[in-house]
Design a protein around this motif. Structure first.
Motif, short mmCIF file in Angstrom:
data_model
loop_
_atom_site.label_atom_id
_atom_site.label_comp_id
_atom_site.label_asym_id
_atom_site.label_seq_id
_atom_site.Cartn_x
_atom_site.Cartn_y
_atom_site.Cartn_z
N VAL A 137 0.96 -1.18 -0.20
CA VAL A 137 -0.07 -0.35 0.17
C VAL A 137 0.77 1.13 -0.43
N SER A 138 0.51 1.46 -0.95
CA SER A 138 1.61 3.17 -1.73
C SER A 138 0.96 4.06 -0.78
N ASN A 153 5.48 11.12 2.64
CA ASN A 153 5.44 11.08 1.15
C ASN A 153 6.67 9.42 1.12
N ALA A 154 7.53 9.92 1.81
CA ALA A 154 9.56 9.69 1.41
C ALA A 154 8.90 7.97 1.67
N SER A 155 7.96 7.88 3.35
CA SER A 155 7.87 6.64 3.27
C SER A 155 7.00 5.62 2.45
N LYS A 156 6.12 6.26 1.72
CA LYS A 156 4.87 5.45 0.45
C LYS A 156 5.79 5.36 -0.61
N ALA A 157 7.10 6.47 -1.35
CA ALA A 157 7.61 6.28 -2.16
C ALA A 157 8.37 5.19 -2.31
N ILE A 159 8.00 2.46 -0.09
CA ILE A 159 7.12 1.63 -0.68
C ILE A 159 6.97 1.29 -2.14
N HIS A 160 6.47 2.39 -2.97
CA HIS A 160 6.50 2.20 -4.33
C HIS A 160 7.97 1.18 -5.24
N MET A 161 8.77 2.19 -4.36
CA MET A 161 10.23 0.84 -5.30
C MET A 161 10.37 -0.23 -4.55
#
Length: 254
Positions: A137-138, A153-157, A159-161
């Motif tokens: 979940v991003s 924001n950084a944490s979800k970026a 998770i995306h990568m």
């Protein structure tokens, strides 16, 4: 991901998107296990939604994750879907380190280390299943930053990568990696968000997610229409305008 016939563990699903998604999956014939820290919320879910199993887990605590994984697999050896849902979002002022450092560390521990540790706890089991899925979940904020929430924001970026990388590593195995990318949804993730008219109603979000899963079982990313404004700003060439529009509308902006 097939929409029915799974056994799904969703840690961090005692409220908000996690709980709504758990109930929608249950309605479509999946066995669902909900995880969370607060025993009273787990008890309430078990009473109000018979058939939904519950497990206590603190996704910031490695020992709790290990214990919960053991418990879940003992009760549900057919588990084939993991949805590490737990996440927190904090407004931070990075002008003063004493005001943001503890918050930033907490966000990274919950939003990045939590999913990493959960995946590590279940990956060997999932690889042994004939058809398994990890649903990360991003967020739309992984692609367009909200000024007020740098660590989120950084944490979800991240998770995306992480999702992109795991998909590459697990290619050729039985484990698929599916990334859910929510926009702002009317939940209690931030104070006031549940009543924010600019956020997407929770029931509409989950209904659209389920429709996407039904119609595109081989999807790699689940994107409702509302998140595409944030997701594809750079690809469209209007990234700066998207950043400006998002932050102009931000009720937490500084």
């Amino acid at each position: 991901m097939n929409i029915t016939g799974n056994t799904v563990f969703i840690p961090g699903a005692t409220s908000g998107i996690g709980l709504a998604l758990a109930l929608a999956l249950r309605q479509r014939g999946n066995t669902v296990i909900v995880g969370g820290r607060r025993a009273e919320l787990l008890e309430k879910i078990a009473i109000e939604h018979p058939g939904v199993d519950t497990v206590r887990i603190d996704t910031t605590d490695p020992a709790s994750i290990a214990a919960a994984a053991k418990e879940v697999l003992a009760r549900h050896p057919e588990l084939n879907v993991l949805v590490p849902m737990a996440g927190i979002m904090r407004v931070e002022d990075w002008h003063r380190p004493e005001s943001f450092l503890a918050s930033a560390e907490s966000v990274v521990t919950t939003n990045v280390l939590g999913p990493i540790r959960l995946i590590a706890a279940f990956i060997e089991h999932l690889r042994a299943r004939p058809d398994a899925t990890i649903v990360t979940v991003s967020s739309g904020l992984a692609f367009t930053p909200l000024k007020a929430t740098p660590s989120y924001n950084a944490s979800k970026a991240a998770i995306h990568m992480l999702s992109e990388s795991l998909r590459l590593q697990l290619a050729g195995t039985s484990v698929k990696v599916l990334e859910l990318e929510p926009p702002s949804v009317r939940t209690d993730l931030l104070p006031g968000q549940a009543g924010n008219d600019d956020a997407m109603p929770l029931d509409e979000f989950v209904a659209e997610v389920m429709t996407i899963l039904e119609n595109r079982p081989d999807a790699k990313e689940v994107q409702v229409e509302r998140v595409k404004f944030l997701r594809y700003g750079e690809a469209r060439g209007d990234y700066e305008q998207v950043v400006a529009a998002l932050n102009a509308a931000d009720p937490h902006g500084r």
